[in-house]
Design an enzyme around this catalytic site. Structure first.
Site, mmCIF file in Angstrom:
data_model
loop_
_atom_site.group_PDB
_atom_site.id
_atom_site.type_symbol
_atom_site.label_atom_id
_atom_site.label_comp_id
_atom_site.label_asym_id
_atom_site.label_seq_id
_atom_site.Cartn_x
_atom_site.Cartn_y
_atom_site.Cartn_z
ATOM 1 N N LYS A 103 17.167 -5.437 17.001
ATOM 2 C CA LYS A 103 18.156 -6.430 17.440
ATOM 3 C C LYS A 103 17.459 -7.613 18.115
ATOM 4 O O LYS A 103 16.435 -8.076 17.611
ATOM 5 C CB LYS A 103 19.189 -5.770 18.370
ATOM 6 C CG LYS A 103 19.808 -4.525 17.754
ATOM 7 C CD LYS A 103 20.991 -4.018 18.534
ATOM 8 C CE LYS A 103 21.524 -2.757 17.875
ATOM 9 N NZ LYS A 103 22.737 -2.264 18.486
ATOM 10 N N GLU B 146 27.727 -5.728 15.122
ATOM 11 C CA GLU B 146 27.545 -6.858 16.040
ATOM 12 C C GLU B 146 27.746 -8.179 15.297
ATOM 13 O O GLU B 146 28.213 -9.166 15.871
ATOM 14 C CB GLU B 146 26.180 -6.774 16.741
ATOM 15 C CG GLU B 146 26.241 -5.719 17.844
ATOM 16 C CD GLU B 146 24.941 -5.036 18.180
ATOM 17 O OE1 GLU B 146 23.872 -5.475 17.714
ATOM 18 O OE2 GLU B 146 24.988 -4.030 18.920
ATOM 19 N N SER C 109 24.045 5.121 19.258
ATOM 20 C CA SER C 109 23.509 5.901 20.382
ATOM 21 C C SER C 109 22.697 7.128 19.948
ATOM 22 O O SER C 109 22.774 8.183 20.579
ATOM 23 C CB SER C 109 24.635 6.278 21.348
ATOM 24 O OG SER C 109 25.228 5.104 21.886
ATOM 25 N N GLY D 225 25.327 1.165 21.148
ATOM 26 C CA GLY D 225 24.841 0.609 22.407
ATOM 27 C C GLY D 225 25.609 1.077 23.636
ATOM 28 O O GLY D 225 25.484 0.486 24.708
ATOM 29 N N ASN E 225 16.436 -0.754 14.269
ATOM 30 C CA ASN E 225 17.001 -2.093 14.415
ATOM 31 C C ASN E 225 16.672 -2.597 15.820
ATOM 32 O O ASN E 225 17.295 -2.177 16.791
ATOM 33 C CB ASN E 225 18.524 -2.009 14.192
ATOM 34 C CG ASN E 225 19.222 -3.339 14.420
ATOM 35 O OD1 ASN E 225 18.576 -4.374 14.570
ATOM 36 N ND2 ASN E 225 20.550 -3.302 14.444
ATOM 37 N N GLU F 22 28.362 3.485 11.227
ATOM 38 C CA GLU F 22 28.117 3.201 12.639
ATOM 39 C C GLU F 22 29.443 2.927 13.354
ATOM 40 O O GLU F 22 29.930 1.782 13.342
ATOM 41 C CB GLU F 22 27.211 1.966 12.781
ATOM 42 C CG GLU F 22 25.854 2.132 12.131
ATOM 43 C CD GLU F 22 24.822 1.214 12.765
ATOM 44 O OE1 GLU F 22 23.823 1.725 13.266
ATOM 45 O OE2 GLU F 22 25.043 -0.004 12.783
ATOM 46 N N HIS G 176 26.422 -5.547 9.919
ATOM 47 C CA HIS G 176 26.266 -4.789 11.165
ATOM 48 C C HIS G 176 27.438 -5.116 12.091
ATOM 49 O O HIS G 176 27.918 -6.250 12.124
ATOM 50 C CB HIS G 176 24.935 -5.152 11.842
ATOM 51 C CG HIS G 176 24.655 -4.284 13.030
ATOM 52 N ND1 HIS G 176 25.214 -4.536 14.260
ATOM 53 C CD2 HIS G 176 23.951 -3.143 13.153
ATOM 54 C CE1 HIS G 176 24.827 -3.589 15.107
ATOM 55 N NE2 HIS G 176 24.068 -2.726 14.461
HETATM 56 P P1 PGA Z 1 22.213 1.865 19.261
HETATM 57 O O1 PGA Z 1 22.463 0.820 18.072
HETATM 58 O O2 PGA Z 1 21.269 2.914 18.739
HETATM 59 O O3 PGA Z 1 21.598 1.060 20.361
HETATM 60 O O4 PGA Z 1 23.543 2.418 19.626
HETATM 61 C C1 PGA Z 1 22.586 1.257 16.749
HETATM 62 C C2 PGA Z 1 22.800 0.089 15.838
HETATM 63 O O5 PGA Z 1 23.455 -0.870 16.238
HETATM 64 O O6 PGA Z 1 22.326 0.093 14.684
#
Ligand code: PGA
Length: 251
Positions: A14, A101, A213, A177, A12, A171, A99
């Site tokens: 983003k 976010e 992460s 993140g 992803n 997640e 997701h």
């Molecule tokens: P990250 O994001 O690996 O940067 O923690 C994972 C995600 O949001 O799918």
């Protein structure tokens, strides 16, 4: 035990990469495609604007393309939105939905997630439904409850097409993140719980990915668990070296 003959590595991107950066990285990954084990199912979720050229490059080497978000209407006066149908036309196979976010920064509700999920299915895309608990919910011992509510809202009374995989990404919001990844044993426990609930609601055995992460140093610890079918990676997927090191960890 789930079928682990395939390992899902989903990237992803983003809003981390602009148009040129996305194309450069896609070409670099395509150039190394021969080193990707045949057991890996790889998909890249670039930004909407970079999606078409990135998809062209990836298509030639057997890497799939996905949308980060969709709108549920096909067409209309929905300024700024892009429909599932439009993503399908642009070459997507997958679409993320719910997701964290989207849920937290853009306040997407469970009912909106469900509408998007149905639009994705209608357009013959494969949804990747993201669920996860917040730090507060975990601290208050409400992790299972939070996940169950999201899973139920997504799958209750849904008619799942026979030709479509059912993919869920677990997640934990606090792990996304932040560099604070979830303990792999705890992630496996949550995957078991989600699997049980999805089977009870749909009769289908889901593919479940862990996200939050994930990096080259910890990916193998997740993948060795029987109910972790792969990973959804944000930050560490936006750099050629770390992404190819994640791929290498599968071997
Ligand atoms: P990250 O994001 O690996 O940067 O923690 C994972 C995600 O949001 O799918």
């Amino acid at each position: 035990m789930s079928d682990k003959s395939k390992i899902y590595l989903f990237a992803n991107w983003k809003m981390y990469l602009d148009y040129d950066e996305s194309n450069i990285l896609a070409n670099a990954i395509a150039a190394q495609a021969k080193s990707i084990p045949t057991s890996v199912k790889m998909a890249i979720f670039p930004s909407a604007l970079a999606l078409y050229p990135v998809g062209q490059v990836l298509h030639d080497v057997g890497i799939s393309l996905g949308a980060q978000n969709v709108y549920w209407q096909d067409k209309g006066g929905d300024t700024g939105e892009v429909s599932a149908r439009m993503y399908k036309e642009a070459g997507c196979k997958y679409a993320l939905v719910g997701h964290s976010e989207r849920r937290h920064l853009f306040h997407e509700s469970n009912s909106e997630v469900r509408k998007k999920l149905e639009a994705i299915l209608d357009e013959h895309l494969t949804p990747v439904i993201c669920v996860g608990e917040t730090e507060k919910e975990r601290a208050e011992n409400k992790t299972e409850e939070a996940i169950e509510i999201q899973v139920r809202a997504a799958f209750h009374n849904i008619v799942w097409p026979k030709d479509r995989e059912l993919i869920v990404a677990y997640e934990p919001v606090w792990a996304i993140g932040t560099g604070k990844n979830c303990d792999p044993i705890e992630a496996e426990r949550m995957h078991q719980l989600i699997k049980k609930q999805v089977i009870a609601l749909t009769g289908i055995t889901p593919v479940i990915l862990y996200g939050g992460s994930v990096k080259p140093e910890n990916v193998a610890e997740y993948l060795k668990n029987p109910n972790i079918n792969g990973v959804l990676v944000g930050n560490a997927s936006t750099n050629l070296e770390s992404w190819m090191n994640i791929v290498a960890a599968v071997r």
